[in-house]
Design an enzyme around this catalytic site. Structure first.
Site, PDB file in Angstrom:
ATOM      1  N   HIS A 132       0.812  -1.216   0.000  1.00  0.00           N
ATOM      2  CA  HIS A 132       0.000   0.000   0.000  1.00  0.00           C
ATOM      3  C   HIS A 132       0.834   1.249   0.000  1.00  0.00           C
ATOM      4  O   HIS A 132       0.301   2.340   0.013  1.00  0.00           O
ATOM      5  CB  HIS A 132      -0.938   0.046   1.211  1.00  0.00           C
ATOM      6  CG  HIS A 132      -2.113  -0.859   1.038  1.00  0.00           C
ATOM      7  ND1 HIS A 132      -2.903  -0.823  -0.074  1.00  0.00           N
ATOM      8  CD2 HIS A 132      -2.614  -1.833   1.819  1.00  0.00           C
ATOM      9  CE1 HIS A 132      -3.844  -1.729   0.039  1.00  0.00           C
ATOM     10  NE2 HIS A 132      -3.681  -2.370   1.163  1.00  0.00           N
ATOM     11  N   CYS A 238      -1.109 -12.235  17.962  1.00  0.00           N
ATOM     12  CA  CYS A 238      -0.027 -12.777  17.125  1.00  0.00           C
ATOM     13  C   CYS A 238       1.320 -12.838  17.856  1.00  0.00           C
ATOM     14  O   CYS A 238       2.120 -13.729  17.564  1.00  0.00           O
ATOM     15  CB  CYS A 238       0.072 -12.090  15.766  1.00  0.00           C
ATOM     16  SG  CYS A 238       0.214 -10.356  15.817  1.00  0.00           S
TER      17      CYS A 238
HETATM   18  P1  OAD Z   1      -7.808  -5.301   9.213  1.00  0.00           P
HETATM   19  O1  OAD Z   1      -8.122  -4.335  10.283  1.00  0.00           O
HETATM   20  O2  OAD Z   1      -8.796  -5.509   8.139  1.00  0.00           O
HETATM   21  O3  OAD Z   1      -7.519  -6.736   9.847  1.00  0.00           O
HETATM   22  C1  OAD Z   1      -6.650  -6.897  10.926  1.00  0.00           C
HETATM   23  C2  OAD Z   1      -6.705  -8.350  11.361  1.00  0.00           C
HETATM   24  O4  OAD Z   1      -5.756  -8.527  12.404  1.00  0.00           O
HETATM   25  C3  OAD Z   1      -8.064  -8.768  11.899  1.00  0.00           C
HETATM   26  O5  OAD Z   1      -8.354 -10.067  11.455  1.00  0.00           O
HETATM   27  C4  OAD Z   1      -7.854  -8.745  13.419  1.00  0.00           C
HETATM   28  O6  OAD Z   1      -8.661  -9.689  14.091  1.00  0.00           O
HETATM   29  C5  OAD Z   1      -6.409  -9.141  13.509  1.00  0.00           C
HETATM   30  N1  OAD Z   1      -5.697  -8.629  14.717  1.00  0.00           N
HETATM   31  C6  OAD Z   1      -5.800  -7.412  15.288  1.00  0.00           C
HETATM   32  N2  OAD Z   1      -4.959  -7.314  16.339  1.00  0.00           N
HETATM   33  C7  OAD Z   1      -4.324  -8.503  16.427  1.00  0.00           C
HETATM   34  C8  OAD Z   1      -3.351  -9.046  17.303  1.00  0.00           C
HETATM   35  N3  OAD Z   1      -2.812  -8.341  18.306  1.00  0.00           N
HETATM   36  N4  OAD Z   1      -2.940 -10.317  17.098  1.00  0.00           N
HETATM   37  C9  OAD Z   1      -3.462 -11.057  16.073  1.00  0.00           C
HETATM   38  N5  OAD Z   1      -4.368 -10.610  15.214  1.00  0.00           N
HETATM   39  C10 OAD Z   1      -4.795  -9.347  15.377  1.00  0.00           C
HETATM   40  O7  OAD Z   1      -6.367  -4.891   8.620  1.00  0.00           O
HETATM   41  P2  OAD Z   1      -5.689  -5.368   7.250  1.00  0.00           P
HETATM   42  O8  OAD Z   1      -6.081  -6.755   6.904  1.00  0.00           O
HETATM   43  O9  OAD Z   1      -4.258  -5.041   7.363  1.00  0.00           O
HETATM   44  O10 OAD Z   1      -5.911  -0.357   3.169  1.00  0.00           O
HETATM   45  O11 OAD Z   1      -6.375  -4.379   6.224  1.00  0.00           O
HETATM   46  C11 OAD Z   1      -6.026  -4.403   4.872  1.00  0.00           C
HETATM   47  C12 OAD Z   1      -6.187  -3.042   4.257  1.00  0.00           C
HETATM   48  O12 OAD Z   1      -7.487  -2.538   4.536  1.00  0.00           O
HETATM   49  C13 OAD Z   1      -5.278  -1.978   4.859  1.00  0.00           C
HETATM   50  O13 OAD Z   1      -4.005  -1.983   4.309  1.00  0.00           O
HETATM   51  C14 OAD Z   1      -5.989  -0.705   4.572  1.00  0.00           C
HETATM   52  C15 OAD Z   1      -7.376  -1.156   4.961  1.00  0.00           C
HETATM   53  O14 OAD Z   1      -8.425  -0.445   4.384  1.00  0.00           O
HETATM   54  C16 OAD Z   1      -5.770   0.952   2.797  1.00  0.00           C
HETATM   55  O15 OAD Z   1      -5.661   1.822   3.591  1.00  0.00           O
HETATM   56  C17 OAD Z   1      -5.758   1.233   1.322  1.00  0.00           C
END
Ligand code: OAD
Length: 328
Positions: A132, A238
């Site tokens: 990104h 994690c």
């Molecule tokens: P999300 O917020 O969609 O997902 C984060 C994931 O990490 C979820 O499944 C949570 O349950 C998990 N999670 C959170 N804290 C955690 C922890 N301490 N240990 C283990 N798991 C944990 O974030 P992304 O998948 O990164 O795009 O989102 C993808 C994209 O969507 C981002 O890059 C962004 C967003 O819109 C843009 O900004 C263009």
């Protein structure tokens, strides 16, 4: 007929220790940085998207959409400031990635994050694709630190500068197509801290050759992870899952020592207190409330203006109906 052996984190660790697994592809998302203090996007209540409610955006994702940013860049910069304090430190999960690289078994890392903590932990830049973003330069970092929108210095332009972040509605760098070619070469996939909700990264796990093990370390199930033979899921925090994996590998002590080292190194660069609001940087909800108030104020002015025009036109119309000729 013999029952095929079940894949477990211990059996995967064994294959790494014995040199049968040497090319690991990793895909990470916001969840690996939440313990560093950056909220993820989609976790209900604590995630950024729920917390953006006061801004009344068309959709929470609009803040990262190129067409929204092009007319309203302020919300993006207001939250970028809170999400990227200079004092951020790599988490244990980032240190684990650096350890994989150190042991020469990190084939490649696709990250959806723009916090740069993988590199801070010691993963070499040539092993990372920021799907990104590329890391902001010094001026951009300054803008992110102050939360002010940077405008083009060229007088004829003076438009808002877009950070080198790939927004929704934009294409990923060509490098992405290049790097996905590495995926079939891998002998293990590790997915950490992502909801697998955003393409094209969400498709990466499915690009792994069938039969090649895939490990998910995440708070929740996501995508098709866990649906194939050879998939292993460690559900929960994690950093905790990574400790379990490191324990199985016999690397626990080495991992903790490396983590301590990289955290100390980052603390040395950032200093104990930063100018951007102390150890944790400015508060995200306070930044959101501030920008929401500014947006309401602007909307208030335009509402007032509209009302004034309506009453002026109304008067004019009434005079016309009464046979008065307008003055000009
Ligand atoms: P999300 O917020 O969609 O997902 C984060 C994931 O990490 C979820 O499944 C949570 O349950 C998990 N999670 C959170 N804290 C955690 C922890 N301490 N240990 C283990 N798991 C944990 O974030 P992304 O998948 O990164 O795009 O989102 C993808 C994209 O969507 C981002 O890059 C962004 C967003 O819109 C843009 O900004 C263009």
């Amino acid at each position: 007929m013999s029952i095929p052996p079940t894949t477990t984190i211990q059996s995967i660790a064994e294959r790494i220790k014995t040199g049968q697994i040497t090319r690991i592809i990793v895909l990470t998302g916001a969840g690996i940085s939440t313990s560093a203090g950056i909220p993820d996007f989609r976790t209900p209540k604590t995630g950024l998207y729920d917390r953006l409610a006061p801004l009344n955006l068309p959709t929470p994702e609009s803040i990262f959409h190129i067409s929204y940013f092009s007319h309203s860049p302020e919300p993006f910069y207001a939250i970028a400031q809170a999400r990227h304090p200079s004092t951020l430190k790599p988490t244990l999960s980032h240190a684990f990635l650096a350890l994989l690289a150190k042991k020469n078994i990190l084939h490649f890392l696709f990250t959806q994050n723009i916090d740069g903590l993988e590199e801070d932990a010691g993963v070499p830049a040539e092993k990372i694709l920021w799907t990104h973003a590329s890391y902001p330069d010094d001026l951009m970092r300054k803008a992110i630190k102050t939360g002010d929108v940077p405008y083009c210095l060229e007088p004829k332009c003076s438009g808002a500068i877009k950070p080198e972040v790939v927004f929704f509605g934009e294409s990923l760098p060509e490098e992405f197509d290049e790097k996905v070619k590495l995926i079939p070469e891998a002998d293990l996939m590790l997915v950490m801290g992502t909801s697998l909700r955003v393409a094209p990264c969400s498709g990466i796990p499915r690009m792994m050759e069938p039969g090649v093990p895939r490990v998910l370390i995440n708070m929740e199930r996501c995508g098709d992870m866990g649906s194939r033979d050879g998939d292993v899921s460690i559900l929960g925090d994690c950093d905790v899952g990574v400790r379990e994996f490191a324990e199985a590998l016999g690397w626990r002590g080495e991992l903790e020592a490396l983590w301590e080292e990289v955290v100390a190194a980052k603390a040395k660069i950032a200093g104990p207190e930063s100018e951007d609001g102390g150890e944790d940087g400015p508060d995200l909800d306070a930044c959101i409330a501030k920008i929401a108030a500014q947006m309401d104020e602007r909307l208030g002015i335009s509402k007032g203006h509209k009302k004034m025009l309506e009453s002026h036109l109304g008067d004019k119309f009434a005079r016309m109906m009464a046979g008065d000729r307008p003055a000009s």
